[in-house]
Write a protein that holds these residues in place. Sequence first.
Motif, PDB file in Angstrom:
ATOM      1  N   VAL A 124       0.840  -1.205   0.000  1.00  0.00           N
ATOM      2  CA  VAL A 124       0.000   0.000   0.000  1.00  0.00           C
ATOM      3  C   VAL A 124       0.871   1.250   0.000  1.00  0.00           C
ATOM      4  O   VAL A 124       0.583   2.234  -0.690  1.00  0.00           O
ATOM      5  CB  VAL A 124      -0.945  -0.014   1.206  1.00  0.00           C
ATOM      6  CG1 VAL A 124      -1.644   1.329   1.381  1.00  0.00           C
ATOM      7  CG2 VAL A 124      -1.982  -1.115   1.044  1.00  0.00           C
ATOM      8  N   ALA A 125       1.956   1.224   0.788  1.00  0.00           N
ATOM      9  CA  ALA A 125       2.851   2.383   0.824  1.00  0.00           C
ATOM     10  C   ALA A 125       3.495   2.619  -0.538  1.00  0.00           C
ATOM     11  O   ALA A 125       3.595   3.757  -1.012  1.00  0.00           O
ATOM     12  CB  ALA A 125       3.928   2.171   1.891  1.00  0.00           C
ATOM     13  N   VAL A 126       3.920   1.534  -1.185  1.00  0.00           N
ATOM     14  CA  VAL A 126       4.505   1.671  -2.520  1.00  0.00           C
ATOM     15  C   VAL A 126       3.471   2.184  -3.507  1.00  0.00           C
ATOM     16  O   VAL A 126       3.744   3.064  -4.340  1.00  0.00           O
ATOM     17  CB  VAL A 126       5.086   0.322  -2.983  1.00  0.00           C
ATOM     18  CG1 VAL A 126       5.514   0.392  -4.440  1.00  0.00           C
ATOM     19  CG2 VAL A 126       6.260  -0.073  -2.105  1.00  0.00           C
ATOM     20  N   GLN A 127       2.242   1.665  -3.408  1.00  0.00           N
ATOM     21  CA  GLN A 127       1.196   2.105  -4.311  1.00  0.00           C
ATOM     22  C   GLN A 127       0.842   3.566  -4.079  1.00  0.00           C
ATOM     23  O   GLN A 127       0.614   4.319  -5.036  1.00  0.00           O
ATOM     24  CB  GLN A 127      -0.045   1.220  -4.133  1.00  0.00           C
ATOM     25  CG  GLN A 127      -1.169   1.532  -5.104  1.00  0.00           C
ATOM     26  CD  GLN A 127      -0.791   1.247  -6.534  1.00  0.00           C
ATOM     27  OE1 GLN A 127       0.004   0.360  -6.796  1.00  0.00           O
ATOM     28  NE2 GLN A 127      -1.353   1.993  -7.469  1.00  0.00           N
ATOM     29  N   GLN A 128       0.778   3.978  -2.805  1.00  0.00           N
ATOM     30  CA  GLN A 128       0.491   5.372  -2.513  1.00  0.00           C
ATOM     31  C   GLN A 128       1.592   6.282  -3.037  1.00  0.00           C
ATOM     32  O   GLN A 128       1.313   7.366  -3.562  1.00  0.00           O
ATOM     33  CB  GLN A 128       0.317   5.563  -1.006  1.00  0.00           C
ATOM     34  CG  GLN A 128      -0.972   4.983  -0.453  1.00  0.00           C
ATOM     35  CD  GLN A 128      -1.085   5.160   1.049  1.00  0.00           C
ATOM     36  OE1 GLN A 128      -0.098   5.477   1.733  1.00  0.00           O
ATOM     37  NE2 GLN A 128      -2.265   4.943   1.584  1.00  0.00           N
ATOM     38  N   SER A 129       2.844   5.842  -2.887  1.00  0.00           N
ATOM     39  CA  SER A 129       3.943   6.642  -3.414  1.00  0.00           C
ATOM     40  C   SER A 129       3.861   6.754  -4.928  1.00  0.00           C
ATOM     41  O   SER A 129       4.040   7.837  -5.500  1.00  0.00           O
ATOM     42  CB  SER A 129       5.285   6.014  -3.005  1.00  0.00           C
ATOM     43  OG  SER A 129       6.363   6.730  -3.545  1.00  0.00           O
ATOM     44  N   ALA A 130       3.566   5.622  -5.583  1.00  0.00           N
ATOM     45  CA  ALA A 130       3.432   5.671  -7.042  1.00  0.00           C
ATOM     46  C   ALA A 130       2.250   6.526  -7.463  1.00  0.00           C
ATOM     47  O   ALA A 130       2.327   7.270  -8.447  1.00  0.00           O
ATOM     48  CB  ALA A 130       3.277   4.250  -7.587  1.00  0.00           C
TER      49      ALA A 130
END
Length: 459
Positions: free
Chosen positions: A205-211
């Motif tokens: 989720v953190a990676v997706q939010q960053s992307a």
Amino acid sequence: MDGVTQTIPRTELRTIRRAFSHLRKDLITGAFALRPVPPLAATHPLVRYMPRAVRPYAPWLPQAAIVVLVFYLMAVAGETEGIGLALLSGVPLLLALYRPIGAWWLSFAASFVWGLGVADTYGGSMWPWPATLFASHIVVMVIVATQNRPRVAGRMLMLTAGFGLACELGINARPTNAFPMVVASCVIVGAVVARRSLRETKQQVAVQQSATYEERSRRTLLEERATIARELHDVVAHHMSVIAIQAEAAPYRVANPPEELATSFATIRENAVAALTELRRLLGVVRADDPDAYADADPEAPQPTLATLDTLFAGVRAAGLTVEHVITGAVRPLPSGVELSAYRIIQEALSNALRHAPGSTARVEIAYVLGGLGLRVVNGPPTQPVRPSPGMGHGLLGMRERVAMLNGEMTAGAVEEDGGYEVAVFIPAAAVPEADASTPDAATPPRPGPAPEAGTMKP
């Protein structure tokens, strides 16, 4: 009917083959491959809260704890059941530090051998898992579950439960501890798998939010560039239209102009009209949403400038933001692109103050300095509740894009004294002569000859 009766067994057979194929990939292929238990990360709480003297060794706490547990289980098993059970309890657990899946197979085999070997002669302890083997087998499954996918843990639990059920239904009448083993292993291993899955989900989720944030910022930047392109199109189109009009009107200013001069002015007008056409075509490429939004726009329509800031301030004050306007230096006309960008930067800064600091007071400073234009917009801290804004920070992208386009400099950040926010910009710009800054139509004298048709005045 014959086809149906033949299809069902084939489908079931394919399902069974697929299940065995997955079992082979998860627990058999590369079972004894080297997969050491990794040390703790430097940011792990167990490492961060350790004394500084032992902090370099803190990442190896899990390995040390497993080794201590191995010696403890072997000592207990050696005192109660002998060296055989001590080895069966400790060796798989030690092997799990480097080859977890192979260690689980060894632990499962130890349970099988111990359970069948003492079926008739051993009755003084739990069966088929003595206490030390019971704990060792669960710890081995926990180690495997922390390093592999959840389905691997599920298959280990299924095989363990199947062995326990086989012992429960066996010919031996002695009570078994299969049910406690199944319940304890499912609860403990299930908790480990759930925690690991939750941690991986949070990371994803953190990676997706960053992307998503990067993609939103990139899209906002592209939209802002398209907006700047549309606005500059209007500015440049205005000047190109003036060139075309003046080139068309120039022959009428002189009585009996030479044919070469009239031809030159006609060529100038044709080139200006062609450049304006190409400019509009290029603008169509950068329009992201509505290709026809500016199809009918008047290229001679004026764009906002610093002279029209009073109208902007009136609207902002009506929205609830107190604005103070200060001008320093000698006011002079500036290039149209500089005037437009300065207006948009002030507009965006005041919009941010309205959005992120409601009820505050803003101060707009415009400095006409040697070699350029200085802008400073500073607002105080909010005095009213601030509503969440998903687009926070995207307005600054547009301001930086405009400043970079004009080779200027910009700084933006919080004001430490009162908790407000400040945007400071310097745009290098040379003064525009008064004759160029005036309205071309008003500066054009009457023509001595007949005027051309209105349709030829606008390209």
